[in-house]
Scaffold this motif. Structure first.
Motif, PDB file in Angstrom:
ATOM      1  N   MET A   1       0.847  -1.179   0.000  1.00 43.88           N
ATOM      2  CA  MET A   1       0.000   0.000   0.000  1.00 43.88           C
ATOM      3  C   MET A   1       0.891   1.241   0.000  1.00 43.88           C
ATOM      4  SD  MET A   1      -3.227   1.682   0.977  1.00 43.88           S
ATOM      5  CE  MET A   1      -4.106   0.221   0.695  1.00 43.88           C
ATOM      6  N   THR A   2       0.547   2.191  -0.806  1.00 46.61           N
ATOM      7  CA  THR A   2       1.270   3.461  -0.864  1.00 46.61           C
ATOM      8  C   THR A   2       0.790   4.362   0.257  1.00 46.61           C
ATOM      9  OG1 THR A   2       1.476   3.280  -3.257  1.00 46.61           O
ATOM     10  CG2 THR A   2       1.780   5.477  -2.306  1.00 46.61           C
ATOM     11  N   CYS A   3       1.741   4.980   0.950  1.00 44.16           N
ATOM     12  CA  CYS A   3       1.418   5.924   2.007  1.00 44.16           C
ATOM     13  C   CYS A   3       1.888   7.315   1.612  1.00 44.16           C
ATOM     14  CB  CYS A   3       2.105   5.533   3.316  1.00 44.16           C
ATOM     15  SG  CYS A   3       1.428   4.058   4.067  1.00 44.16           S
ATOM     16  N   VAL A   4       1.036   8.280   1.868  1.00 46.78           N
ATOM     17  CA  VAL A   4       1.367   9.691   1.688  1.00 46.78           C
ATOM     18  C   VAL A   4       1.383  10.287   3.085  1.00 46.78           C
ATOM     19  CG1 VAL A   4       0.638  11.879   0.685  1.00 46.78           C
ATOM     20  CG2 VAL A   4       0.253   9.747  -0.578  1.00 46.78           C
ATOM     21  N   PHE A   5       2.524  10.848   3.464  1.00 45.95           N
ATOM     22  CA  PHE A   5       2.698  11.447   4.785  1.00 45.95           C
ATOM     23  C   PHE A   5       2.728  12.962   4.628  1.00 45.95           C
ATOM     24  CE2 PHE A   5       4.694   7.288   4.880  1.00 45.95           C
ATOM     25  CZ  PHE A   5       4.166   6.729   6.031  1.00 45.95           C
ATOM     26  N   VAL A   6       1.908  13.651   5.407  1.00 39.69           N
ATOM     27  CA  VAL A   6       1.824  15.111   5.356  1.00 39.69           C
ATOM     28  C   VAL A   6       2.304  15.657   6.690  1.00 39.69           C
ATOM     29  CG1 VAL A   6       0.286  17.083   5.036  1.00 39.69           C
ATOM     30  CG2 VAL A   6      -0.142  14.960   3.773  1.00 39.69           C
ATOM     31  N   GLY A  43       9.273  23.990   4.015  1.00 43.89           N
ATOM     32  CA  GLY A  43       7.965  23.925   4.656  1.00 43.89           C
ATOM     33  C   GLY A  43       6.972  23.104   3.854  1.00 43.89           C
ATOM     34  N   GLY A  44       5.872  22.748   4.476  1.00 46.13           N
ATOM     35  CA  GLY A  44       4.823  22.010   3.786  1.00 46.13           C
ATOM     36  C   GLY A  44       5.299  20.692   3.213  1.00 46.13           C
ATOM     37  N   SER A  45       6.043  19.902   3.985  1.00 44.08           N
ATOM     38  CA  SER A  45       6.621  18.659   3.482  1.00 44.08           C
ATOM     39  C   SER A  45       5.570  17.560   3.316  1.00 44.08           C
ATOM     40  CB  SER A  45       7.699  18.150   4.429  1.00 44.08           C
ATOM     41  OG  SER A  45       8.750  19.082   4.517  1.00 44.08           O
ATOM     42  N   VAL A  46       5.720  16.813   2.228  1.00 47.90           N
ATOM     43  CA  VAL A  46       4.886  15.646   1.947  1.00 47.90           C
ATOM     44  C   VAL A  46       5.809  14.555   1.427  1.00 47.90           C
ATOM     45  CG1 VAL A  46       3.072  14.710   0.451  1.00 47.90           C
ATOM     46  CG2 VAL A  46       2.813  16.998   1.437  1.00 47.90           C
ATOM     47  N   ALA A  47       5.655  13.343   1.973  1.00 51.58           N
ATOM     48  CA  ALA A  47       6.463  12.204   1.525  1.00 51.58           C
ATOM     49  C   ALA A  47       5.541  11.127   0.976  1.00 51.58           C
ATOM     50  CB  ALA A  47       7.283  11.649   2.681  1.00 51.58           C
ATOM     51  N   PRO A  51       6.199  -0.078  -0.298  1.00 54.75           N
ATOM     52  CA  PRO A  51       7.176  -1.168  -0.232  1.00 54.75           C
ATOM     53  C   PRO A  51       7.739  -1.509  -1.609  1.00 54.75           C
ATOM     54  CG  PRO A  51       5.186  -1.719   1.000  1.00 54.75           C
ATOM     55  CD  PRO A  51       4.899  -0.459   0.240  1.00 54.75           C
ATOM     56  N   GLY A  52       9.063  -1.654  -1.670  1.00 59.25           N
ATOM     57  CA  GLY A  52       9.717  -2.033  -2.909  1.00 59.25           C
ATOM     58  C   GLY A  52       9.804  -0.933  -3.956  1.00 59.25           C
ATOM     59  N   ARG A  53       9.526   0.302  -3.554  1.00 59.34           N
ATOM     60  CA  ARG A  53       9.527   1.416  -4.499  1.00 59.34           C
ATOM     61  C   ARG A  53      10.346   2.575  -3.942  1.00 59.34           C
ATOM     62  NH1 ARG A  53       6.241  -0.088  -8.149  1.00 59.34           N
ATOM     63  NH2 ARG A  53       5.711   1.798  -9.237  1.00 59.34           N
ATOM     64  N   MET A  54      10.783   3.436  -4.839  1.00 50.07           N
ATOM     65  CA  MET A  54      11.496   4.643  -4.447  1.00 50.07           C
ATOM     66  C   MET A  54      10.565   5.518  -3.608  1.00 50.07           C
ATOM     67  SD  MET A  54      13.512   7.251  -6.981  1.00 50.07           S
ATOM     68  CE  MET A  54      14.810   6.070  -7.224  1.00 50.07           C
ATOM     69  N   ALA A  55      11.114   6.242  -2.641  1.00 50.75           N
ATOM     70  CA  ALA A  55      10.342   7.199  -1.849  1.00 50.75           C
ATOM     71  C   ALA A  55      10.651   8.607  -2.354  1.00 50.75           C
ATOM     72  CB  ALA A  55      10.699   7.071  -0.376  1.00 50.75           C
ATOM     73  N   TYR A  56       9.691   9.506  -2.211  1.00 53.44           N
ATOM     74  CA  TYR A  56       9.842  10.895  -2.640  1.00 53.44           C
ATOM     75  C   TYR A  56       9.510  11.821  -1.485  1.00 53.44           C
ATOM     76  CZ  TYR A  56      10.120   9.560  -7.560  1.00 53.44           C
ATOM     77  OH  TYR A  56      10.521   9.032  -8.760  1.00 53.44           O
ATOM     78  N   LEU A  57      10.233  12.931  -1.397  1.00 52.91           N
ATOM     79  CA  LEU A  57       9.944  13.991  -0.441  1.00 52.91           C
ATOM     80  C   LEU A  57       9.722  15.265  -1.235  1.00 52.91           C
ATOM     81  CD1 LEU A  57       9.757  15.005   2.522  1.00 52.91           C
ATOM     82  CD2 LEU A  57      12.227  15.471   2.379  1.00 52.91           C
ATOM     83  N   PHE A  58       8.588  15.910  -0.999  1.00 55.40           N
ATOM     84  CA  PHE A  58       8.217  17.144  -1.691  1.00 55.40           C
ATOM     85  C   PHE A  58       8.132  18.301  -0.702  1.00 55.40           C
ATOM     86  CE2 PHE A  58       6.194  13.769  -4.150  1.00 55.40           C
ATOM     87  CZ  PHE A  58       6.469  14.122  -5.453  1.00 55.40           C
ATOM     88  N   GLY A  59       8.360  19.501  -1.180  1.00 58.29           N
ATOM     89  CA  GLY A  59       8.146  20.697  -0.378  1.00 58.29           C
ATOM     90  C   GLY A  59       8.499  21.946  -1.168  1.00 58.29           C
TER      91      GLY A  59
END
Length: 104
Positions: A1-6, A43-47, A51-59
């Motif tokens: 499952m993909t998770c979006v963290f705010v 500021g305003g970070s979102v990740a 599982p098994g995939r690249m992670a991204y951090l935005f802001g």
């Protein structure tokens, strides 16, 4: 499952979280509040990670980026290992990528 963290600690975190949850409703992901992700300079970070995939951090991400995040998720799920090679379809969101973190 993909998770979006705010990030809930950045100014406007609760509003950002609500707007992103609304924009991503019906997608195959969960949207969660997170503590500080150390993206304070922008500021305003979102990740985004799965599982098994690249992670991204935005802001900095704001509530108006919700539909662009939805498009990102489409590309993310279609890309091998989550590695998006051409981010132009993301419009301005492509300039908000702070980090791409390879899967372990």
């Amino acid at each position: 499952m993909t998770c979006v963290f705010v990030c809930a600690e950045c100014p406007g975190g609760a509003n950002r979280l609500a707007a992103i949850r609304a924009a991503l409703g019906g997608t195959a992901c969960t949207v969660r509040a997170a503590g500080c992700m150390s993206g304070c300079r922008s500021g305003g970070s979102v990740a985004v990670r799965a599982p098994g995939r690249m992670a991204y951090l935005f802001g900095p991400v704001d509530g108006g980026d919700g539909q662009r995040l939805r498009r990102f998720l489409d590309l993310y799920h279609a890309a091998p290992g989550g590695e998006i090679r051409d981010a132009r379809p993301l419009g301005p969101l492509r300039f908000k990528v702070l980090a791409r973190i390879p899967d372990a």
